[in-house]
Design an enzyme around this catalytic site. Structure first.
Site, PDB file in Angstrom:
ATOM      1  N   ALA A  65      -5.088  -1.498  -8.207  1.00 47.18           N
ATOM      2  CA  ALA A  65      -6.644  -1.120  -7.965  1.00 47.18           C
ATOM      3  C   ALA A  65      -7.416  -1.081  -9.302  1.00 47.18           C
ATOM      4  CB  ALA A  65      -6.939   0.304  -7.320  1.00 47.18           C
ATOM      5  N   GLY A 110      -2.209  -1.054  -4.722  1.00 49.15           N
ATOM      6  CA  GLY A 110      -3.029  -1.507  -3.701  1.00 49.15           C
ATOM      7  C   GLY A 110      -2.520  -2.893  -3.370  1.00 49.15           C
ATOM      8  N   GLU A 113       0.362  -2.713  -1.165  1.00 49.79           N
ATOM      9  CA  GLU A 113      -0.035  -2.231   0.242  1.00 49.79           C
ATOM     10  C   GLU A 113      -0.737  -3.170   0.952  1.00 49.79           C
ATOM     11  OE1 GLU A 113      -1.136   2.714  -0.443  1.00 49.79           O
ATOM     12  OE2 GLU A 113      -1.936   1.322  -1.866  1.00 49.79           O
ATOM     13  N   GLU A 133       1.832   4.401  -8.534  1.00 47.14           N
ATOM     14  CA  GLU A 133       0.689   5.432  -8.634  1.00 47.14           C
ATOM     15  C   GLU A 133       1.141   6.479  -9.304  1.00 47.14           C
ATOM     16  OE1 GLU A 133      -0.342   2.637  -5.323  1.00 47.14           O
ATOM     17  OE2 GLU A 133       1.414   3.743  -6.127  1.00 47.14           O
TER      18      GLU A 133
END
Length: 258
Positions: A65, A110, A113, A133
């Site tokens: 991200a 992300g 994901e 993360e």
């Protein structure tokens, strides 16, 4: 139409490219909003029979991200951000048309994901996967803790998320995170070839396979009962009649999605 992604429709396959190569295709609010619009098009456009999600360039699928956007968020804003991501990724996961991730480099945070929300994943040899993360004092927020655990098992998922380590493409293959590993130049052709094969099958049956497979992992659903009901529903379709006739007549079926 789009600023942070690009789309191309060829032979009923929509190729969605996250197009921020200077930022390693990192997810930001613009990417997420535009990705949501592209997914809506997959659902609504009858000319689209399947889709590929990939990244621009040769280094990254999506390398996480845009962390700069996180620095000023309150817990409430963080909750809203996660909820938006969950909605978009669940739309991908539940799509009645196949959506495949062509992972062409780093798929971190992300990005991992996003890849896991797709129905399955094809990786290039230089692909790397991870949920790092914890290095930022965060946890995955777009479904990563759930989908990674479902895909590779609790022990391996916890190790990957707690260490922040990255998996190589061969490791991801051995863990069951990806279906195939190919050379970078073969990535899109391989992905499209699989989607074209799927296109020759009954589209309503494909959609029901997705629904049943997702039900298997949904604690609020009885996957076996879902299978019974979706199996029964097939008997009301013209595609079943066509498939059975083609089988007995030893010819290729012509499915219409009816």
């Amino acid at each position: 139409m789009y600023q942070a992604i690009s789309t191309q429709l060829e032979n009923n396959i929509l190729i969605i490219t996250i197009n921020r190569p200077d930022k390693m295709n990192a997810l930001n609010q613009t990417v997420m909003a535009e990705l949501a619009l592209a997914v809506d098009e997959i659902y609504s456009n009858h000319d689209i029979k399947g889709a590929v999600i990939t990244g621009a360039g040769e280094k990254a699928f999506v390398a996480g991200a845009d962390i700069a956007e996180f620095l000023s968020l309150s817990p409430k804003q963080g909750e809203e951000l996660a909820k938006k991501g969950h909605v978009i990724f669940q739309r991908i996961e539940n799509s009645p048309k196949p959506i495949v991730a062509a992972v062409n480099g780093f798929a971190l945070g992300g990005g991992c994901e996003l890849a896991m929300a797709c129905h399955f994943r094809i990786a290039s040899e230089n692909a790397r996967f991870g949920q790092p993360e914890v290095n930022l004092g965060l946890i995955p927020g777009y479904g990563g803790t759930q989908r990674l655990t479902q895909l590779v098992g609790k022990g391996k998922a916890l190790e990957l998320m707690m260490t922040g380590d990255m998996l190589t493409a061969p490791e991801a293959l051995s863990w069951g995170l990806v279906n195939h590993v190919v050379k970078l130049e073969e990535l899109l052709p391989k992905t499209i070839a699989i989607l074209r094969k799927i296109q020759t099958k009954a589209p309503l049956a494909i959609a029901r396979v997705v629904k049943c497979a997702n039900a298997a992992l949904d604690k609020d659903q009885d996957g076996y009962d879902t299978e019974i009901q979706e199996f029964a529903a097939c008997f009301a379709t013209k595609d079943l009649q066509e498939g059975a006739a083609a089988f007995t007549e030893k010819r290729q079926p012509n499915f219409t999605g009816a």
